[in-house]
Design a protein around this motif. Structure first.
Motif, PDB file in Angstrom:
ATOM      1  N   ASP A  35       0.823  -1.215   0.000  1.00  0.00           N
ATOM      2  CA  ASP A  35       0.000   0.000   0.000  1.00  0.00           C
ATOM      3  C   ASP A  35       0.857   1.265   0.000  1.00  0.00           C
ATOM      4  OD1 ASP A  35       0.682  -1.015   2.635  1.00  0.00           O
ATOM      5  OD2 ASP A  35      -0.529   0.613   3.463  1.00  0.00           O
ATOM      6  N   LYS A  77      -1.489   3.865  -8.068  1.00  0.00           N
ATOM      7  CA  LYS A  77      -2.249   3.602  -6.845  1.00  0.00           C
ATOM      8  C   LYS A  77      -2.358   2.121  -6.565  1.00  0.00           C
ATOM      9  CE  LYS A  77      -6.674   4.140  -9.165  1.00  0.00           C
ATOM     10  NZ  LYS A  77      -7.940   4.845  -9.213  1.00  0.00           N
ATOM     11  N   ILE A 123      -5.016  -0.238  -4.203  1.00  0.00           N
ATOM     12  CA  ILE A 123      -6.244  -0.267  -3.404  1.00  0.00           C
ATOM     13  C   ILE A 123      -6.386  -1.660  -2.802  1.00  0.00           C
ATOM     14  CG2 ILE A 123      -8.764  -0.111  -3.462  1.00  0.00           C
ATOM     15  CD1 ILE A 123      -8.403   1.717  -5.954  1.00  0.00           C
ATOM     16  N   GLU A 124      -6.538  -1.712  -1.489  1.00  0.00           N
ATOM     17  CA  GLU A 124      -6.785  -3.009  -0.845  1.00  0.00           C
ATOM     18  C   GLU A 124      -8.249  -3.368  -1.028  1.00  0.00           C
ATOM     19  OE1 GLU A 124      -5.173  -4.784   3.122  1.00  0.00           O
ATOM     20  OE2 GLU A 124      -7.101  -3.821   3.559  1.00  0.00           O
ATOM     21  N   ILE A 125      -8.470  -4.518  -1.644  1.00  0.00           N
ATOM     22  CA  ILE A 125      -9.833  -5.009  -1.865  1.00  0.00           C
ATOM     23  C   ILE A 125     -10.225  -5.954  -0.741  1.00  0.00           C
ATOM     24  CG2 ILE A 125     -11.284  -6.370  -3.434  1.00  0.00           C
ATOM     25  CD1 ILE A 125      -9.453  -5.299  -5.697  1.00  0.00           C
ATOM     26  N   HIS A 185      -5.141  -6.923  -3.728  1.00  0.00           N
ATOM     27  CA  HIS A 185      -4.889  -5.502  -3.981  1.00  0.00           C
ATOM     28  C   HIS A 185      -5.057  -5.212  -5.467  1.00  0.00           C
ATOM     29  CE1 HIS A 185      -2.633  -6.073  -0.192  1.00  0.00           C
ATOM     30  NE2 HIS A 185      -2.960  -4.823   0.038  1.00  0.00           N
ATOM     31  N   ARG A 186      -5.568  -4.038  -5.782  1.00  0.00           N
ATOM     32  CA  ARG A 186      -5.672  -3.581  -7.174  1.00  0.00           C
ATOM     33  C   ARG A 186      -4.574  -2.551  -7.412  1.00  0.00           C
ATOM     34  NH1 ARG A 186     -11.311  -2.899  -8.492  1.00  0.00           N
ATOM     35  NH2 ARG A 186     -11.004  -5.119  -8.880  1.00  0.00           N
ATOM     36  N   TYR A 187      -3.763  -2.807  -8.426  1.00  0.00           N
ATOM     37  CA  TYR A 187      -2.635  -1.957  -8.793  1.00  0.00           C
ATOM     38  C   TYR A 187      -2.917  -1.259 -10.117  1.00  0.00           C
ATOM     39  CZ  TYR A 187       0.092  -4.706  -5.427  1.00  0.00           C
ATOM     40  OH  TYR A 187       0.564  -5.312  -4.294  1.00  0.00           O
ATOM     41  N   THR A 188      -2.586   0.024 -10.199  1.00  0.00           N
ATOM     42  CA  THR A 188      -2.653   0.756 -11.463  1.00  0.00           C
ATOM     43  C   THR A 188      -1.268   1.303 -11.753  1.00  0.00           C
ATOM     44  OG1 THR A 188      -4.969   1.352 -11.126  1.00  0.00           O
ATOM     45  CG2 THR A 188      -3.725   2.655 -12.735  1.00  0.00           C
ATOM     46  N   THR A 237      -4.219  -1.920 -15.178  1.00  0.00           N
ATOM     47  CA  THR A 237      -4.798  -2.146 -13.856  1.00  0.00           C
ATOM     48  C   THR A 237      -5.072  -3.640 -13.719  1.00  0.00           C
ATOM     49  OG1 THR A 237      -5.789   0.053 -13.792  1.00  0.00           O
ATOM     50  CG2 THR A 237      -6.727  -1.602 -12.322  1.00  0.00           C
ATOM     51  N   ASP A 272      -5.398  -6.968 -10.488  1.00  0.00           N
ATOM     52  CA  ASP A 272      -5.451  -7.370  -9.085  1.00  0.00           C
ATOM     53  C   ASP A 272      -4.366  -8.396  -8.822  1.00  0.00           C
ATOM     54  OD1 ASP A 272      -7.688  -5.774  -8.978  1.00  0.00           O
ATOM     55  OD2 ASP A 272      -9.116  -7.445  -8.951  1.00  0.00           O
TER      56      ASP A 272
END
Length: 156
Positions: free
Chosen positions: A27, A38, A40-42, A54-57, A67, A69
């Motif tokens: 994160d 970014k 984002i923890e899903i 986590h989703r990575y862009t 993008t 996961d």
């Protein structure tokens, strides 16, 4: 689908624990890795982080973003991070860490397939450019890690 295999090795002038402390917090990666826009923890994982999603862009040198996961499959502290990608790329990534005296060797193996139609369509001609873009992202990661740790990171 077009398939790609990448291996990146960094030699970091820092202890294994210092390097692990940075990598064990995905994160926070966007704070030091400029190409990572970014995270984002899903879903949080277990007490070790296994099962986290986590989703990575990412944005490299080329005018597109990816993008995807990452589902954390395995964490062995100070030794290995392994995840499975899904989304605009699918496959597996493995970060390996090893002591090398007062330095740390970091290796990343990334075996993925692209799922975006335009990337698959262009792959026969553009694959070398996509590889170059990946290498650019990794070079930026090495530079960012060096800044974060206040040390040198060399690529092999």
């Amino acid at each position: 689908m077009a398939e790609y295999q990448f291996s990146t090795v960094w030699r970091v002038e820092a202890s294994l624990q210092e390097v692990w402390d940075v990598f064990s917090h995905p994160d926070q990666w966007p704070e030091w890795w400029a190409c990572l826009e970014k995270v984002i923890e899903i879903k949080s994982g277990d007490s070790q982080g296994i099962g986290a999603l986590h989703r990575y862009t990412w944005k490299g040198a080329l005018p597109y973003r990816l993008t995807f996961d990452i589902n954390v499959l395995n964490i062995m502290p100070c030794y290995r991070l392994e995840g499975e990608a899904s989304g605009e790329v699918e496959g597996r990534g493995v970060w390996s860490f090893s002591d090398y005296g007062e330095e740390t060797i970091v290796r990343y193996d990334w075996h993925v397939r692209t799922t975006l139609r335009w990337m698959n369509y262009l792959a026969p001609l553009a694959a070398p450019v996509f590889r170059w873009n990946h290498d650019t992202v990794m070079r930026e990661g090495a530079k960012g890690l060096a800044r974060k740790l206040g040390t040198r990171v060399r690529e092999f």
